[in-house]
Design a protein around this motif. Sequence first.
Motif, PDB file in Angstrom:
ATOM      1  N   GLN A 124       0.247   3.660   4.623  1.00  0.00           N
ATOM      2  CA  GLN A 124      -0.392   4.279   5.778  1.00  0.00           C
ATOM      3  C   GLN A 124      -1.745   3.614   6.072  1.00  0.00           C
ATOM      4  O   GLN A 124      -2.122   3.390   7.244  1.00  0.00           O
ATOM      5  CB  GLN A 124      -0.583   5.789   5.538  1.00  0.00           C
ATOM      6  N   GLN A 125      -2.490   3.301   5.020  1.00  0.00           N
ATOM      7  CA  GLN A 125      -3.781   2.628   5.223  1.00  0.00           C
ATOM      8  C   GLN A 125      -3.576   1.226   5.807  1.00  0.00           C
ATOM      9  O   GLN A 125      -4.333   0.788   6.699  1.00  0.00           O
ATOM     10  CB  GLN A 125      -4.523   2.537   3.887  1.00  0.00           C
ATOM     11  N   THR A 126      -2.558   0.525   5.304  1.00  0.00           N
ATOM     12  CA  THR A 126      -2.264  -0.811   5.836  1.00  0.00           C
ATOM     13  C   THR A 126      -1.878  -0.735   7.304  1.00  0.00           C
ATOM     14  O   THR A 126      -2.287  -1.583   8.115  1.00  0.00           O
ATOM     15  CB  THR A 126      -1.133  -1.460   5.019  1.00  0.00           C
ATOM     16  N   LEU A 127      -1.085   0.267   7.679  1.00  0.00           N
ATOM     17  CA  LEU A 127      -0.677   0.426   9.072  1.00  0.00           C
ATOM     18  C   LEU A 127      -1.880   0.646   9.978  1.00  0.00           C
ATOM     19  O   LEU A 127      -1.979   0.042  11.064  1.00  0.00           O
ATOM     20  CB  LEU A 127       0.306   1.589   9.184  1.00  0.00           C
ATOM     21  N   GLN A 128      -2.808   1.485   9.536  1.00  0.00           N
ATOM     22  CA  GLN A 128      -3.994   1.736  10.355  1.00  0.00           C
ATOM     23  C   GLN A 128      -4.810   0.436  10.536  1.00  0.00           C
ATOM     24  O   GLN A 128      -5.330   0.157  11.636  1.00  0.00           O
ATOM     25  CB  GLN A 128      -4.855   2.830   9.705  1.00  0.00           C
ATOM     26  N   ARG A 129      -4.932  -0.334   9.473  1.00  0.00           N
ATOM     27  CA  ARG A 129      -5.690  -1.580   9.573  1.00  0.00           C
ATOM     28  C   ARG A 129      -5.001  -2.580  10.500  1.00  0.00           C
ATOM     29  O   ARG A 129      -5.649  -3.234  11.332  1.00  0.00           O
ATOM     30  CB  ARG A 129      -5.878  -2.187   8.182  1.00  0.00           C
ATOM     31  N   LYS A 131      -2.980  -1.933  12.937  1.00  0.00           N
ATOM     32  CA  LYS A 131      -3.095  -1.461  14.328  1.00  0.00           C
ATOM     33  C   LYS A 131      -4.435  -1.903  14.930  1.00  0.00           C
ATOM     34  O   LYS A 131      -4.509  -2.352  16.083  1.00  0.00           O
ATOM     35  CB  LYS A 131      -2.972   0.063  14.379  1.00  0.00           C
ATOM     36  N   GLN A 132      -5.491  -1.771  14.154  1.00  0.00           N
ATOM     37  CA  GLN A 132      -6.819  -2.145  14.640  1.00  0.00           C
ATOM     38  C   GLN A 132      -6.919  -3.651  14.873  1.00  0.00           C
ATOM     39  O   GLN A 132      -7.450  -4.117  15.897  1.00  0.00           O
ATOM     40  CB  GLN A 132      -7.879  -1.685  13.647  1.00  0.00           C
ATOM     41  N   GLU A 148       4.471  -0.992  10.198  1.00  0.00           N
ATOM     42  CA  GLU A 148       5.119   0.261  10.602  1.00  0.00           C
ATOM     43  C   GLU A 148       6.372   0.514   9.770  1.00  0.00           C
ATOM     44  O   GLU A 148       6.646   1.651   9.363  1.00  0.00           O
ATOM     45  CB  GLU A 148       5.466   0.203  12.091  1.00  0.00           C
TER      46      GLU A 148
END
Length: 370
Positions: A124-129, A131-132, A148
């Motif tokens: 989940q942390q990797t996905l947020q990064r 995305k940014q 994702e």
Amino acid sequence: MSYRLWRTGARSALVGALLFPVAAVAVNNTFPVSAAQMRALGITVQRLDKPAAIRGLSYPARVILPPQQDVVISAPVAGVVEQLLVTEHQRLTIGQPLLRLASPEFGELQLAALEAANKNRLAQQTLQREKQLFAEGIVPQRRLLEAEAAASDGKAGLRQTSAALRLAGLDAPAVARLIGSGALQESLTLKARSAGLVVDLQAKPGQRVAAADPLLRIADPSQLWLDIQIPAKRADAWAKDGDITVVGRPVTARPMQAGAVVGEGQTVSLRARISAGVDRVRPGEAVQVQVPFADRANAWSLPLAAVARQGEQAYVFVRTAQGFDARKVNVVASAGQSVSVLGPLKSADQVAVSSVIALKAAWLGESGGE
């Protein structure tokens, strides 16, 4: 002439007089008996008034637990029984601890859940990064799609390991605490998922058990059924709206359905749900019940002595102008010295209620006495 000799002679005369018209008997079952012969043989009659309500024939039954009221607690994982927390015949409430089980397999399930939680958190942390970074145009879209997919896999893995822990006996709050704190439990405490009564303890402290081995059985006796054995020929004749009563106890039940398979004794199983007096019987108890039938409104109440048997067929003797008429009846209920019968009877008919054996002998043209 003494009275005994006169009575014996009158009886012999009655039987002898009826030996000849045996062929006629087979046609209409009517045979002559005079008033004098009735007095000599002590034959009395009872005048029929109106059909009587039938409480039902008596049949054997067993008190059983509905399937949903009988629960077996089995070992969710292999291990050793550390401690029993309940006793046999103890009443339980929902969520009450039952026993503790030490299990390496349970430890492995907890470890797998923690690993899945860590992987999911990282995904989940990797996905947020990603995305940014994608929004800033630093990474291609492929990186975002891969992140994702990894996040979706992480969620699925966590759900799967959490479900395994719930199947092992942990509730959802306990699983959440484990994942949040990371502290492994040394033993698994099994809890009651329904209220009831401990009816069988099969596990002992120190006993090694395999997964799915039965540990104890919990029954909820607040609802009980009757398993009634009725003749197959009456399988569809029971009254759908009639109350079944347990003989000698204030217990009633409502019939539900009859079985589709005939047993070895040519009986079918009629299931009934106890609607009143459930606390007056116990599961497994054998009782006698009275089952009302749909044709009970046309039944007649008679003394037991009024019914004669010829083979498997029951008969009663109805007074006529010339004598008596033997009529076929079906016994549909019995209680003590009274029976309820169905047959070609009507109000004002006079039915013989004593010395019926002598009437039967005369009817069949036999020479036997009472």
